[in-house]
Design an enzyme around this catalytic site. Structure first.
Site, PDB file in Angstrom:
ATOM      1  N   ASP A 146       5.567  -6.856  13.360  1.00 16.54           N
ATOM      2  CA  ASP A 146       4.642  -6.419  12.873  1.00 16.54           C
ATOM      3  C   ASP A 146       2.750  -5.686  13.525  1.00 16.54           C
ATOM      4  OD1 ASP A 146       2.422  -5.033  10.262  1.00 16.54           O
ATOM      5  OD2 ASP A 146       3.325  -7.378   9.730  1.00 16.54           O
ATOM      6  N   HIS A 155       6.934  -5.003   9.611  1.00 21.83           N
ATOM      7  CA  HIS A 155       5.691  -5.192   8.654  1.00 21.83           C
ATOM      8  C   HIS A 155       7.206  -4.692   7.483  1.00 21.83           C
ATOM      9  CE1 HIS A 155       2.038  -5.384   6.000  1.00 21.83           C
ATOM     10  NE2 HIS A 155       2.546  -4.148   5.397  1.00 21.83           N
ATOM     11  N   PHE A 199       0.345  -1.184  -0.307  1.00 20.80           N
ATOM     12  CA  PHE A 199       0.207  -0.046   0.421  1.00 20.80           C
ATOM     13  C   PHE A 199       0.778   1.024  -0.197  1.00 20.80           C
ATOM     14  CE2 PHE A 199      -3.110   2.927   2.445  1.00 20.80           C
ATOM     15  CZ  PHE A 199      -4.286   2.904   1.298  1.00 20.80           C
ATOM     16  N   TRP A 240      -1.471  -8.152   4.214  1.00 21.80           N
ATOM     17  CA  TRP A 240      -2.292  -7.189   4.521  1.00 21.80           C
ATOM     18  C   TRP A 240      -3.725  -8.004   3.861  1.00 21.80           C
ATOM     19  CZ3 TRP A 240      -6.631  -4.465   3.973  1.00 21.80           C
ATOM     20  CH2 TRP A 240      -6.932  -3.507   4.493  1.00 21.80           C
ATOM     21  N   SER A 254       2.667  -7.316   1.379  1.00 24.45           N
ATOM     22  CA  SER A 254       1.808  -5.978   2.360  1.00 24.45           C
ATOM     23  C   SER A 254       0.672  -6.094   1.696  1.00 24.45           C
ATOM     24  CB  SER A 254       2.126  -4.527   2.738  1.00 24.45           C
ATOM     25  OG  SER A 254       0.937  -4.015   3.351  1.00 24.45           O
ATOM     26  N   MET A 255      -0.425  -5.541   0.667  1.00 26.31           N
ATOM     27  CA  MET A 255      -1.573  -5.234   0.125  1.00 26.31           C
ATOM     28  C   MET A 255      -0.928  -6.027  -1.197  1.00 26.31           C
ATOM     29  SD  MET A 255      -4.478  -2.606   0.531  1.00 26.31           S
ATOM     30  CE  MET A 255      -4.791  -1.521   1.732  1.00 26.31           C
TER      31      MET A 255
END
Length: 303
Positions: A218, A250, A104, A197, A172-173
């Protein structure tokens, strides 16, 4: 010399049977020669590079020299362009390929270190930008697949790629998008979400061999509400593993990380290249260490 009265010429039928047995034995000897240690590559046509060692998969660069080419966002549809890293040698034939998506608000520069590091081990690697930096995981999953299609069908290196041996990764995303891509395209050979995520916590539809990498520190995608439930929801029939980094955050996948590289290389080699020489780094399951908080998996793989 006096002839032994008990020695007789074998009947014609017996000679034919003896010849048949001899031929069969010769075939067995030939087969054992073909299937011996020197014929491993012949058994697996996708095997690339020398036999691995701990040092070779932890090294900053593998055995292949690497070149790269930039892909403009104006030249593609469905994703935001990126950079392709590929082995310069063509003597080994084609290679498996991996597309990697950032997280992200991030750009491909945040995961660029993985490009040459993985490519030097014998893969074509495409680190991509997304259409916007705020794309959600489902969109990033579609973009990973669009990038794979571009890579195998239109890119300047498509002739170097075996389109049946593909994988996806993401941070992540982008890691959440990796799960989305694996769900949408079961033919993928490997998926590696890095500190992923996603609001969707269950992935029973995923059959692609999946290595999920979480981080004990994280606070953006805590492992208790992201990586761990993602892993636990994968079917027990799916080759799966969960690696939780020790003393990590993270953003650990955004800089060169030997532990991430070591197990990503082993996972991609094992499942994209079907190279069982890398099984030794995945099974028995790695034990907790200075860099590994926890490791779960369902050894033996491929069963």
């Amino acid at each position: 010399m006096q002839q032994n009265p008990h020695t007789h010429a074998a009947p014609r039928g017996a000679r034919r049977r003896l010849a048949g047995v001899t031929a069969a034995l010769a075939a067995v000897v030939a087969l054992s020669t073909l299937t011996g240690p020197g014929a491993h590559a012949a058994d697996n046509p996708y095997e690339r590079g020398p036999a691995p060692t701990t040092s070779s998969i932890e090294a900053l660069r593998g055995p292949y020299s690497v070149a790269d080419t930039r892909v403009s966002s104006l030249a593609v549809t469905g994703f935001g362009g990126g950079t392709i890293y590929y082995p310069t040698s063509t003597s080994d034939g084609t290679f498996g390929a991996v597309v990697i998506a950032p997280g992200f608000t991030a750009y491909q520069s945040s995961i660029a270190w993985l490009g040459p590091r993985l490519a030097s081990q014998g893969f074509v690697v495409f680190t991509i930008d997304t259409l916007t930096t705020v794309d959600q995981p489902d969109s990033r999953g579609r973009q990973l697949l669009a990038a794979l299609d571009y890579l195998t069908e239109r890119s300047s290196v498509r002739g170097r790629i075996d389109s049946s041996r593909l994988g996806v990764m993401g941070h992540s995303m982008g890691g959440g998008g990796t799960l989305e891509a694996a769900k949408s395209r079961p033919s993928l050979q490997a998926a590696i979400p890095l500190t992923p995520w996603n609001l969707d916590k269950t992935w029973p539809e995923v059959s692609t061999p999946t290595l999920i990498v979480g981080a004990d520190g994280d606070t953006i995608a805590p492992v208790a509400s992201h990586s761990q439930p993602f892993y636990s929801s994968l079917p027990s029939t799916t080759d799966r593993a969960y690696l939780e980094l020790n003393g990590a955050t993270h953003f650990s996948p955004n800089t060169s990380n030997t532990t991430i590289a070591k197990y990503s290389i082993s996972w991609l080699k094992r499942f994209i290249d079907n190279d069982t020489r890398y099984e030794q780094f995945l099974c028995p399951l790695p034990r907790p260490s200075l860099t590994i908080e926890e490791y779960r998996g369902n050894c033996p793989h491929g069963s």
